[in-house]
Design a protein around this motif. Structure first.
Motif, PDB file in Angstrom:
ATOM      1  N   MET A 140       0.873  -1.167   0.000  1.00 57.14           N
ATOM      2  CA  MET A 140       0.000   0.000   0.000  1.00 57.14           C
ATOM      3  C   MET A 140       0.908   1.214   0.000  1.00 57.14           C
ATOM      4  O   MET A 140       1.609   1.487   0.979  1.00 57.14           O
ATOM      5  N   VAL A 141       0.906   1.924  -1.119  1.00 59.49           N
ATOM      6  CA  VAL A 141       1.878   2.979  -1.381  1.00 59.49           C
ATOM      7  C   VAL A 141       1.166   4.316  -1.507  1.00 59.49           C
ATOM      8  O   VAL A 141       0.145   4.426  -2.204  1.00 59.49           O
ATOM      9  N   ALA A 142       1.703   5.332  -0.849  1.00 60.94           N
ATOM     10  CA  ALA A 142       1.201   6.694  -0.986  1.00 60.94           C
ATOM     11  C   ALA A 142       2.087   7.472  -1.940  1.00 60.94           C
ATOM     12  O   ALA A 142       3.316   7.443  -1.820  1.00 60.94           O
TER      13      ALA A 142
ATOM     14  N   ASP B 250      -0.600  13.381   6.718  1.00 55.42           N
ATOM     15  CA  ASP B 250      -0.869  12.612   7.930  1.00 55.42           C
ATOM     16  C   ASP B 250      -1.588  11.299   7.610  1.00 55.42           C
ATOM     17  O   ASP B 250      -1.331  10.270   8.248  1.00 55.42           O
ATOM     18  N   TYR B 251      -2.450  11.298   6.599  1.00 52.89           N
ATOM     19  CA  TYR B 251      -3.101  10.050   6.198  1.00 52.89           C
ATOM     20  C   TYR B 251      -2.102   9.096   5.558  1.00 52.89           C
ATOM     21  O   TYR B 251      -2.174   7.880   5.762  1.00 52.89           O
ATOM     22  N   ALA B 252      -1.171   9.626   4.787  1.00 50.37           N
ATOM     23  CA  ALA B 252      -0.126   8.774   4.210  1.00 50.37           C
ATOM     24  C   ALA B 252       0.679   8.107   5.316  1.00 50.37           C
ATOM     25  O   ALA B 252       1.013   6.919   5.248  1.00 50.37           O
TER      26      ALA B 252
ATOM     27  N   GLY C  61       2.634   2.017   4.305  1.00 51.91           N
ATOM     28  CA  GLY C  61       3.965   1.653   4.772  1.00 51.91           C
ATOM     29  C   GLY C  61       5.072   2.237   3.929  1.00 51.91           C
ATOM     30  O   GLY C  61       6.203   2.392   4.391  1.00 51.91           O
ATOM     31  N   ARG C  62       4.753   2.566   2.677  1.00 51.46           N
ATOM     32  CA  ARG C  62       5.762   3.092   1.755  1.00 51.46           C
ATOM     33  C   ARG C  62       5.268   4.395   1.150  1.00 51.46           C
ATOM     34  O   ARG C  62       4.076   4.540   0.851  1.00 51.46           O
ATOM     35  N   VAL C  63       6.175   5.330   0.979  1.00 54.41           N
ATOM     36  CA  VAL C  63       5.851   6.629   0.399  1.00 54.41           C
ATOM     37  C   VAL C  63       6.762   6.892  -0.795  1.00 54.41           C
ATOM     38  O   VAL C  63       7.969   6.673  -0.729  1.00 54.41           O
ATOM     39  N   ILE C  64       6.156   7.334  -1.888  1.00 53.91           N
ATOM     40  CA  ILE C  64       6.908   7.841  -3.032  1.00 53.91           C
ATOM     41  C   ILE C  64       6.564   9.321  -3.161  1.00 53.91           C
ATOM     42  O   ILE C  64       5.396   9.673  -3.350  1.00 53.91           O
TER      43      ILE C  64
ATOM     44  N   ARG D 233       0.575   4.001  13.040  1.00 56.92           N
ATOM     45  CA  ARG D 233      -0.507   3.821  12.090  1.00 56.92           C
ATOM     46  C   ARG D 233      -1.823   3.607  12.828  1.00 56.92           C
ATOM     47  O   ARG D 233      -1.890   2.918  13.830  1.00 56.92           O
ATOM     48  N   ALA D 234      -2.868   4.229  12.292  1.00 57.26           N
ATOM     49  CA  ALA D 234      -4.163   4.160  12.944  1.00 57.26           C
ATOM     50  C   ALA D 234      -4.622   2.713  13.057  1.00 57.26           C
ATOM     51  O   ALA D 234      -4.451   1.928  12.135  1.00 57.26           O
TER      52      ALA D 234
END
Length: 290
Positions: A32-34, A227-229, A234-237, A279-280
């Motif tokens: 699950m990538v933001a 903040d939602y990301a 778990g991963r951010v681009i 994480r929520a």
């Protein structure tokens, strides 16, 4: 681990202005990538290329390519080990592949005069012969699947209501139910909570995370709300000016990093979960009911 998304040397220009620069990335099954970054950074453009809704530049020959530019290279996008586009041309079989890609739009993309159920059934069109889809000849199994999808997002009781009568948050959940009915292996969500109030946004993100964790589906979501990301992915681009500025774990989302990404005048502390909240926690999906 299966690679679900593979992008290589993707470039895109609009009217002589380049929006994506020699972009490359991979996303594995179950991630699950933001996608984050300032407006105009290329997030939505990238998502449209992943789904085949837009086509990259065809590129220049090496003899005509500027020596100082990374523009002009012929790129490729593969999803689920199948070609979406290459060298600025969509694959002839891309329609079949789109049946495995669920695309959730910021503005829902529902037909307002149609019932909620019929909007959700539209997710089956990519898996039906054209003549059946044109005539709306859905099977009993299609309808059962659509109702189960609406149940999952907490809207089964609204199945026969006109889509235009729902709130924005409810319409976005209908769009997610459509992707579930599509039985997509990859979910692409383009700013799905940008126009929603905080509670509606939480419900939408809870559902997307449940699809990721319970069903094992790969989810890529573009977000302005950092903040939602931080809480859900778990991963951010991070994209900036059409280039990948960062690709890594969500823990790297510190105040200084966000100031660099979005601009030094920003109070980055307002963009992160309070006190670097974990994480929520997952909530029971009955909380998504209106």
């Amino acid at each position: 681990m299966q690679t679900v998304i593979h992008v290589q040397s993707l470039n895109k220009s609009f009217g002589g202005k380049q929006a994506l620069f020699n972009l490359g990335l991979t996303v594995d099954a179950g991630e699950m990538v933001a996608l984050i970054g300032p407006s105009g950074s290329g997030k939505s453009t990238l998502l449209r290329h992943l789904s085949g809704l837009a086509c990259g530049d065809r590129g220049l020959s090496r003899s005509r390519r500027p020596a100082t530019s990374d523009a002009g290279q012929a790129g490729a996008v593969h999803i689920l080990n199948r070609c979406v586009q290459s060298s600025g041309r969509l694959d002839p079989d891309v329609r079949r592949l789109r049946a495995s890609i669920g695309y959730i739009f910021q503005q829902f993309n529902l037909v307002g005069r149609m019932s909620v159920l019929n909007n959700v059934l539209m997710g089956r069109l990519g898996r039906l012969p054209r003549w059946r889809g044109t005539l709306g000849l859905f099977t009993a199994e299609d309808r059962e699947l659509a109702m189960a999808s609406l149940e999952r997002v907490g809207l089964a009781d609204r199945a026969w209501q006109r889509a235009s009568t729902l709130s924005g948050g409810q319409q976005q959940r209908v769009a997610i139910a459509r992707a579930l009915t599509q039985q997509a292996e990859l979910i692409l969500a383009d700013e799905p909570i940008a126009s929603l109030d905080p509670e509606s946004a939480r419900k939408v993100m809870d559902i997307l995370r449940d699809i990721n964790e319970t069903d094992g589906k790969t989810v890529v979501v573009t977000l302005h709300q950092v903040d939602y990301a931080a809480r859900y992915c778990g991963r951010v681009i991070a994209l900036k000016s059409g280039r990948i500025h960062f690709d890594g774990a969500v823990d790297a989302l510190t105040g200084p990093f966000l100031n660099e990404l979005y601009g030094g005048d920003l109070d980055a502390s307002l963009m992160l979960p309070e006190s670097r909240m974990p994480r929520a926690p997952r909530r029971a999906l009955d909380l998504v009911a209106a």
